[in-house]
Design an enzyme around this catalytic site. Structure first.
Site, PDB file in Angstrom:
ATOM      1  N   ASP A  84       0.842  -1.198   0.000  1.00  0.00           N
ATOM      2  CA  ASP A  84       0.000   0.000   0.000  1.00  0.00           C
ATOM      3  C   ASP A  84       0.885   1.259   0.000  1.00  0.00           C
ATOM      4  OD1 ASP A  84      -2.460   1.302   0.034  1.00  0.00           O
ATOM      5  OD2 ASP A  84      -2.702   1.166   2.202  1.00  0.00           O
ATOM      6  N   HIS A 125      -6.313  -1.514  -8.388  1.00  0.00           N
ATOM      7  CA  HIS A 125      -6.710  -2.322  -7.225  1.00  0.00           C
ATOM      8  C   HIS A 125      -8.226  -2.499  -7.194  1.00  0.00           C
ATOM      9  CE1 HIS A 125      -8.691  -2.222  -3.289  1.00  0.00           C
ATOM     10  NE2 HIS A 125      -7.773  -3.090  -2.899  1.00  0.00           N
ATOM     11  N   HIS A 131      -4.319   2.537  -7.195  1.00  0.00           N
ATOM     12  CA  HIS A 131      -5.526   2.227  -6.409  1.00  0.00           C
ATOM     13  C   HIS A 131      -6.742   1.962  -7.297  1.00  0.00           C
ATOM     14  CE1 HIS A 131      -3.393   3.191  -2.684  1.00  0.00           C
ATOM     15  NE2 HIS A 131      -4.393   2.599  -2.063  1.00  0.00           N
ATOM     16  N   HIS A 168      -5.532  -5.738   0.667  1.00  0.00           N
ATOM     17  CA  HIS A 168      -5.529  -4.453  -0.035  1.00  0.00           C
ATOM     18  C   HIS A 168      -4.152  -4.137  -0.647  1.00  0.00           C
ATOM     19  CE1 HIS A 168      -6.460  -0.206  -0.737  1.00  0.00           C
ATOM     20  NE2 HIS A 168      -5.348   0.104  -0.099  1.00  0.00           N
TER      21      HIS A 168
HETATM   22 ZN   LIG Z   1      -4.417   2.031  -0.046  1.00  0.00          ZN
END
Ligand SMILES: [Zn+2]
Length: 360
Positions: free
Chosen positions: A170, A256, A253, A270
């Site tokens: 992340d 993602h 993101h 995540h």
């Molecule tokens: Zn994140």
């Protein structure tokens, strides 16, 4: 307009939970501590033992596992009955988000004490609200960041390594997404364009991961809060936290989010999906080969996925990646923070080329 936001105080070190009220008592005397059953068993004794000499009152509420409106209302009622004047969240993302939301609705200060360094959410002025059955409901944008974020690295060093590594995934996105947003003068969640200061933190975040990430992973394997471990916990939490909120997010993101649309990847954390999204973003940007290779090498070194097989994708690759690419470019997605237009076809190509580079 440029804006940077942050929690008022960030505290990190071994046994920090034992000093919770030493730092928190400026805000009140009656602490309501919210944690789920697992974290309560893990931390209640050390919190009670460590904070007994302060002139404060501690009460504990058990979190039921879902950051939903009903749960927020239930905890808010307990707060009122107890006459609590400080809310403390101890644990993982949903517990912390519930504590932030309760503090918001009861107009009380909040202390956030993560027991993991797996995402950059703790420092933010944001709670993600779900329904009682765990389906995404809405983002609750809060008017302020937490009063205190407190990281007990002794506790965090004893958490599973995969969570720390996911946190590095992340955090890895932070600098590369910041760079895109800075160039595009995009407006971040903080409500303005990135400041120089936030860019410096994002750069430090990336450098810390490359220099200390592997040693931190090994420290976590051995349950040791070494200096390298401390530095990476700070990078995953504070540097990446200020980063995503005050510099903005972009393709990593969004990609993602695209991967959440396919069943095959539901087992991933995540940060694991964000890491792959970071590599795909660099390909999308046509970044220099050495830069892309450095990110891939780092991911492979610490155990983040760099191929679609490692992402768990089985069969019908092209069809599934078209779905991911399409979802990544949905209206309102952060991929549109790029200074030029990004199409699903471009994302599709980037995801597949990232896979080939990861396999090499
Ligand atoms: Zn994140």
């Amino acid at each position: 307009m440029k804006i940077i936001i942050a929690p008022s105080k960030y505290i990190q070190g071994k046994d920090a939970l034992k000093e919770l009220t030493k730092y928190g008592k400026v805000f009140g005397k009656k602490f309501l501590i919210l944690a789920d059953e697992f974290v309560t068993n893990l931390t209640k004794d050390l919190i009670v033992e460590g904070n007994s000499n302060e002139d404060v009152e501690l009460s504990f509420a058990l979190f039921n596992g879902e950051c939903s409106k009903n749960e927020i209302n239930r905890i808010s009622e307990i707060v009122k009955e107890n006459g609590s004047d400080v809310i403390v969240g101890v644990g993982g993302g949903k517990t912390l988000d519930t504590a932030k939301a309760v503090a918001h609705y009861t107009k009380l200060p909040v202390i956030i004490a993560p027991t993991l360094a797996s995402t950059d959410a703790p420092t933010s002025a944001l709670s993600v609200i779900y329904t009682d059955s765990g389906v995404f409901d809405e983002y609750l944008l809060l008017p302020k960041n937490p009063e205190i974020v407190l990281m007990d690295t002794e506790v965090i060093a004893n958490a599973p390594t995969r969570l720390l590594v996911s946190g590095m995934g992340d955090a890895l996105a932070t600098y590369y997404e910041a760079r895109v947003c800075y160039a595009a003068k995009a407006v971040a969640m903080a409500g303005g364009q990135p400041t120089m200061s936030a860019m410096a933190l994002a750069t430090l975040c990336k450098n810390t991961l490359f220099e200390r990430g592997y040693a931190a992973k090994l420290s976590s394997d051995a349950n040791i809060a070494s200096e390298a471990f401390e530095e990476v916990v700070e990078a995953n939490t504070y540097l990446s936290g200020i980063g995503f909120e005050s510099t903005g997010i972009a393709a990593a993101h969004a990609i993602h989010n695209g991967f959440t649309a396919i069943e095959d990847c539901h087992h991933l954390y995540h940060g694991e999906k964000v890491a792959y999204g970071t590599i795909a973003q660099l390909v999308l940007e046509n970044a220099p080969s050495e830069e892309i290779q450095k990110v891939i090498d780092f991911c492979q070194l610490i155990g983040l996925p760099t191929t679609l097989v490692e992402m768990g994708v089985k069969g019908n690759l092209e069809e599934k990646m078209r779905i991911v690419a399409e979802a990544s470019c949905a209206e309102g997605e952060t991929i549109h923070n790029f200074p030029y237009e990004i199409t699903p076809a471009m994302v599709y190509d980037a995801i597949l080329l990232a896979d080939k580079l990861g396999q090499r």
